[in-house]
Design an enzyme around this catalytic site. Structure first.
Site, PDB file in Angstrom:
ATOM      1  N   ASN A  46       0.876  -1.159   0.000  1.00 36.19           N
ATOM      2  CA  ASN A  46       0.000   0.000   0.000  1.00 36.19           C
ATOM      3  C   ASN A  46       0.922   1.219   0.000  1.00 36.19           C
ATOM      4  O   ASN A  46       1.421   1.638   1.039  1.00 36.19           O
ATOM      5  CB  ASN A  46      -0.879  -0.045   1.260  1.00 36.19           C
ATOM      6  CG  ASN A  46      -1.805   1.136   1.368  1.00 36.19           C
ATOM      7  OD1 ASN A  46      -1.754   2.074   0.580  1.00 36.19           O
ATOM      8  ND2 ASN A  46      -2.667   1.098   2.370  1.00 36.19           N
ATOM      9  N   HIS A 105     -12.036   3.674   0.025  1.00 39.62           N
ATOM     10  CA  HIS A 105     -11.864   2.834   1.224  1.00 39.62           C
ATOM     11  C   HIS A 105     -12.572   1.479   1.069  1.00 39.62           C
ATOM     12  O   HIS A 105     -12.957   0.841   2.054  1.00 39.62           O
ATOM     13  CB  HIS A 105     -12.416   3.542   2.490  1.00 39.62           C
ATOM     14  CG  HIS A 105     -11.559   4.679   2.952  1.00 39.62           C
ATOM     15  ND1 HIS A 105     -12.085   5.862   3.426  1.00 39.62           N
ATOM     16  CD2 HIS A 105     -10.216   4.813   3.007  1.00 39.62           C
ATOM     17  CE1 HIS A 105     -11.102   6.684   3.750  1.00 39.62           C
ATOM     18  NE2 HIS A 105      -9.957   6.064   3.507  1.00 39.62           N
ATOM     19  N   GLU A 158      -6.757  -3.904   5.601  1.00 39.61           N
ATOM     20  CA  GLU A 158      -6.773  -3.787   4.141  1.00 39.61           C
ATOM     21  C   GLU A 158      -5.720  -4.700   3.503  1.00 39.61           C
ATOM     22  O   GLU A 158      -5.935  -5.246   2.425  1.00 39.61           O
ATOM     23  CB  GLU A 158      -6.523  -2.323   3.743  1.00 39.61           C
ATOM     24  CG  GLU A 158      -7.690  -1.421   4.094  1.00 39.61           C
ATOM     25  CD  GLU A 158      -7.305   0.032   4.266  1.00 39.61           C
ATOM     26  OE1 GLU A 158      -6.544   0.333   5.219  1.00 39.61           O
ATOM     27  OE2 GLU A 158      -7.753   0.871   3.472  1.00 39.61           O
ATOM     28  N   ASP A 211      -2.939  15.315  12.909  1.00 41.95           N
ATOM     29  CA  ASP A 211      -3.006  14.064  13.670  1.00 41.95           C
ATOM     30  C   ASP A 211      -3.974  14.202  14.851  1.00 41.95           C
ATOM     31  O   ASP A 211      -3.803  15.067  15.718  1.00 41.95           O
ATOM     32  CB  ASP A 211      -1.592  13.737  14.174  1.00 41.95           C
ATOM     33  CG  ASP A 211      -1.518  12.354  14.764  1.00 41.95           C
ATOM     34  OD1 ASP A 211      -1.094  11.434  14.054  1.00 41.95           O
ATOM     35  OD2 ASP A 211      -1.897  12.187  15.953  1.00 41.95           O
ATOM     36  N   MET A 212      -4.979  13.358  14.887  1.00 50.32           N
ATOM     37  CA  MET A 212      -6.021  13.465  15.915  1.00 50.32           C
ATOM     38  C   MET A 212      -5.447  13.298  17.322  1.00 50.32           C
ATOM     39  O   MET A 212      -5.866  13.965  18.259  1.00 50.32           O
ATOM     40  CB  MET A 212      -7.102  12.414  15.629  1.00 50.32           C
ATOM     41  CG  MET A 212      -8.283  12.512  16.511  1.00 50.32           C
ATOM     42  SD  MET A 212      -9.131  14.116  16.443  1.00 50.32           S
ATOM     43  CE  MET A 212     -10.388  13.811  15.225  1.00 50.32           C
ATOM     44  N   ARG A 213      -4.479  12.408  17.470  1.00 49.33           N
ATOM     45  CA  ARG A 213      -3.899  12.189  18.793  1.00 49.33           C
ATOM     46  C   ARG A 213      -3.189  13.451  19.298  1.00 49.33           C
ATOM     47  O   ARG A 213      -3.320  13.838  20.448  1.00 49.33           O
ATOM     48  CB  ARG A 213      -2.890  11.039  18.737  1.00 49.33           C
ATOM     49  CG  ARG A 213      -3.166   9.989  19.767  1.00 49.33           C
ATOM     50  CD  ARG A 213      -2.197   8.861  19.754  1.00 49.33           C
ATOM     51  NE  ARG A 213      -1.771   8.458  18.414  1.00 49.33           N
ATOM     52  CZ  ARG A 213      -0.996   7.415  18.190  1.00 49.33           C
ATOM     53  NH1 ARG A 213      -0.570   6.687  19.198  1.00 49.33           N
ATOM     54  NH2 ARG A 213      -0.641   7.097  16.966  1.00 49.33           N
ATOM     55  N   ARG A 228      -2.687  -2.053  -3.249  1.00 47.69           N
ATOM     56  CA  ARG A 228      -3.845  -1.184  -3.132  1.00 47.69           C
ATOM     57  C   ARG A 228      -3.727  -0.130  -4.234  1.00 47.69           C
ATOM     58  O   ARG A 228      -2.705   0.541  -4.352  1.00 47.69           O
ATOM     59  CB  ARG A 228      -3.841  -0.496  -1.776  1.00 47.69           C
ATOM     60  CG  ARG A 228      -4.960   0.511  -1.647  1.00 47.69           C
ATOM     61  CD  ARG A 228      -4.811   1.290  -0.378  1.00 47.69           C
ATOM     62  NE  ARG A 228      -5.942   2.195  -0.223  1.00 47.69           N
ATOM     63  CZ  ARG A 228      -5.889   3.296   0.527  1.00 47.69           C
ATOM     64  NH1 ARG A 228      -4.784   3.618   1.155  1.00 47.69           N
ATOM     65  NH2 ARG A 228      -6.943   4.068   0.643  1.00 47.69           N
ATOM     66  N   ARG A 269      -7.566  16.923   4.396  1.00 44.19           N
ATOM     67  CA  ARG A 269      -8.547  17.188   3.320  1.00 44.19           C
ATOM     68  C   ARG A 269      -9.819  17.801   3.891  1.00 44.19           C
ATOM     69  O   ARG A 269     -10.208  17.489   5.012  1.00 44.19           O
ATOM     70  CB  ARG A 269      -8.889  15.886   2.592  1.00 44.19           C
ATOM     71  CG  ARG A 269      -7.770  15.391   1.705  1.00 44.19           C
ATOM     72  CD  ARG A 269      -8.043  14.006   1.171  1.00 44.19           C
ATOM     73  NE  ARG A 269      -7.241  13.010   1.830  1.00 44.19           N
ATOM     74  CZ  ARG A 269      -7.443  11.696   1.764  1.00 44.19           C
ATOM     75  NH1 ARG A 269      -8.440  11.214   1.052  1.00 44.19           N
ATOM     76  NH2 ARG A 269      -6.644  10.859   2.388  1.00 44.19           N
TER      77      ARG A 269
END
Ligand code: ADP
Length: 396
Positions: A8, A181, A379, A283-285, A93, A241
């Site tokens: 990927n 996805h 995936e 980054d969410m964290r 992928r 995005r």
């Protein structure tokens, strides 16, 4: 004894997984990992299925190393690691399969040329996916390669969920809602079918919340709607995005603010989303650990947009029996799941806070009218399964 490799490839990273096929119907994970920071200072890390580190390596001063150079080194390591097992195929992928590809396809010159024409529709991913295929071809010209498309799972969705309200000729020229996805959703649908077949046979909304993020409305395991569209920009807010956006904004950016096409592309794909709204990180964290108001506003908008799209997917399904959270944020971030589910209480969604904090499989409370589940996606395994199936078809 045989093995397949799943790749990927992104702009600055290559995720990989090696599967052994001692029993071809059950690929066994032998190793998985990532090459990161390509173009800066590349590093490789791989771990066993049990999580022990198998290799850690950096290439100091390796900013000039290409994907092809690094794949060559990865192959050398993989061959060594696999011992007497022969790599019989590589699965990739590939983000965009356009109107043509409803199933994985064996790579040849014609396929590569066709997929090349789709690069403008997935500029963040497609060129890198194809570069990896070419790199493997130059290293191993005779090794079968299989392209597994993120769009394929959505091919059968109803016409109305594929059409945009543009003049018909554009639809005929491929300007459609494709959805992405798909490898992740296909895996989730299969896992749900295995673990909770009653729920899988019903109306399910799966939320793939990673750096890229989307929702998929599934009826009896089939995609019937999804939030991403013509490109992977549409729908939810993401790491960098923007998600769904009034198209008038794009016109304004160009005509009034004088941005060029490539500047608009850069803005919408790489500088928006969590990064753009917070001004801190994609980054969410990182954002969750940041106490600034801008970080909180970025997370709030992420949750708000996601909950709104859950509403849309519920309407497409005419109700909902289960929600499934997956990918980096979906699998790990109890706060985001809680925020979204609180906004869905009108649907009868109730979380079990303890189960949610623990990232359990079932995180809904017993009285919830909608089951809420966490299922880690895979995936790479889906790619391996498709690759094996393609080899079997080839063999006759
Ligand atoms: P990609 O789309 O690149 O595969 P991932 O699925 O790995 O992305 O998701 C990356 C996102 O998941 C990041 O925003 C990251 O902060 C978030 N994430 C990963 N692990 C955790 C965690 N343990 N807790 C909260 N967020 C996490």
């Amino acid at each position: 004894m045989k093995a397949v490799v799943s790749l990927n490839a992104g702009s600055s990273s290559i995720k990989f997984a090696l599967f052994t096929l001692d029993d071809p119907s059950v690929p066994l994970l032998a190793a998985s990992g990532k090459i990161e920071k390509i173009g800066i200072e590349p590093s490789l890390r791989a771990q066993s299925a049990a999580g022990s580190v198998l290799v850690e390596r950096t290439w100091p001063g390796g900013a000039d190393l290409t994907h092809a150079d690094l794949l060559k080194d990865l192959f050398a390591w993989a061959i060594d690691h696999l011992g007497d097992r022969e790599v019989v195929a590589i699965g990739h992928r590939v983000v965009h399969g356009g109107t043509q590809f409803a199933a994985p396809a064996l790579v040849d010159d014609a396929l590569l040329a066709e997929l090349e024409t789709l690069c403008p529709l997935a500029p963040l991913h497609q060129p890198h996916n194809l570069a990896a295929i070419r790199a493997v071809r130059s290293l191993r010209p005779h090794l079968p390669q299989v392209a597994c498309f993120d769009t394929a799972f959505h091919h059968g969705k109803p016409e109305v969920a594929s059409r945009m309200a543009l003049p018909r000729e554009f639809h005929d020229r491929g300007v459609r809602r494709y959805g992405f996805h798909g490898l992740s959703y296909e895996y989730i649908a299969a896992e749900l079918g295995r673990i909770a077949p009653d729920l899988a046979a019903g109306r399910v909304i799966a939320a793939h919340l990673g750096n890229g993020a989307s929702l998929c409305a599934m009826a009896n395991g089939q995609s019937i709607d999804t939030t991403m569209g013509f490109t992977a920009l549409d729908g939810l807010m993401m790491g960098t995005r923007c998600g769904s956006l009034d198209p008038g904004v794009v016109l304004y950016l160009q005509s009034e603010l004088g941005l060029s096409v490539s500047e608009v592309e850069d803005l919408l794909y790489r500088r928006s989303g969590l990064l753009g709204v917070s001004g801190i990180s994609s980054d969410m964290r990182t954002l969750s650990a940041n106490e600034s108001q801008a970080a909180a506003e970025a997370i709030e908008l992420f949750v708000w947009k996601a909950a709104r799209e859950f509403g849309a997917m519920t309407a497409s399904l005419q109700g909902v029996d289960a929600l499934v959270f997956t990918a980096g944020i979906g699998e790990n971030h109890a706060g985001v799941r809680n925020g979204i589910c609180k906004r869905l209480e009108w649907l009868g969604v109730r979380l079990d806070d303890r189960a949610n904090e623990a990232n359990d499989f079932r995180i809904s409370a017993p009285e919830s009218q909608v089951a809420v589940l966490v299922i880690p996606t895979d995936e790479e395994r889906m790619i391996a399964m498709h690759t094996i199936a393609a080899l079997n078809r080839m063999a006759g």
